[in-house]
Design a protein around this motif. Structure first.
Motif, PDB file in Angstrom:
ATOM      1  N   TRP A 153       0.748  -1.274   0.061  1.00  0.00           N
ATOM      2  CA  TRP A 153      -0.016   0.140   0.040  1.00  0.00           C
ATOM      3  C   TRP A 153       0.913   1.320  -0.063  1.00  0.00           C
ATOM      4  CZ3 TRP A 153      -5.298   0.469  -0.318  1.00  0.00           C
ATOM      5  CH2 TRP A 153      -5.790   1.509  -0.023  1.00  0.00           C
ATOM      6  N   GLN A 154       1.922   1.280   0.943  1.00  0.00           N
ATOM      7  CA  GLN A 154       2.464   2.782   1.412  1.00  0.00           C
ATOM      8  C   GLN A 154       3.881   2.468   1.562  1.00  0.00           C
ATOM      9  OE1 GLN A 154       3.443   4.008   4.424  1.00  0.00           O
ATOM     10  NE2 GLN A 154       3.864   5.870   3.638  1.00  0.00           N
ATOM     11  N   LEU A 159       0.566   2.121  -3.998  1.00  0.00           N
ATOM     12  CA  LEU A 159      -0.504   3.527  -3.962  1.00  0.00           C
ATOM     13  C   LEU A 159      -0.093   4.554  -3.639  1.00  0.00           C
ATOM     14  CD1 LEU A 159      -3.776   1.777  -2.877  1.00  0.00           C
ATOM     15  CD2 LEU A 159      -3.009   2.377  -4.990  1.00  0.00           C
TER      16      LEU A 159
END
Length: 134
Positions: A64-65, A98
């Motif tokens: 995700w990050q 993302l």
């Protein structure tokens, strides 16, 4: 010629020299730096022969990050595109995530803006130091 390597195993004295060259206090703790880099998600380094002249470190969850924790270039080597190359390499590694965050110092925020980062309104960066909560 500058050689770029993906390596986490960096000698403590080389980290100390680089961090102190840019006046980062953490250079006073080379063994902690060495351990931190070994435990990092991603590290890309820049070398002039056997001299560590730059590095970037990423911390991520793999999906995700990610956060770019630090991007340093020895002042004697600045202005040669090393920081831009390191950043582009790291962003290439993170192209499937993302978000990639960075908490720049005020004096280098323009560098990140030039490379496509944006100031977000919905999040405010906050930090606490172990020196304050103990």
């Amino acid at each position: 010629m500058i050689e770029y390597k993906r390596t986490k195993a960096i000698e403590a004295d080389k980290l100390k020299e680089l961090f102190l060259s840019v006046n980062w206090f953490s250079g006073n703790f080379p063994e902690k730096l060495r351990t931190a880099f070994i435990n990092s998600s991603k590290v890309i380094t820049a070398w002039d022969n056997d001299k560590l002249v730059g590095l970037i470190r990423g911390l991520d969850d793999g999906i995700w990050q990610a956060t770019i924790d630090c991007l340093l270039v020895n002042p004697d080597y600045q202005g040669r595109g090393i920081a831009s190359t390191l950043l582009k390499m790291m962003l290439g590694d993170y192209e499937t995530l993302l978000y990639v965050d960075v908490l720049p110092e005020q004096h280098n925020a323009s560098f990140y803006l030039k490379h496509g980062f944006q100031i977000t309104e919905e999040r405010t960066p906050l930090q606490i130091s172990s020196q304050t909560w103990t």
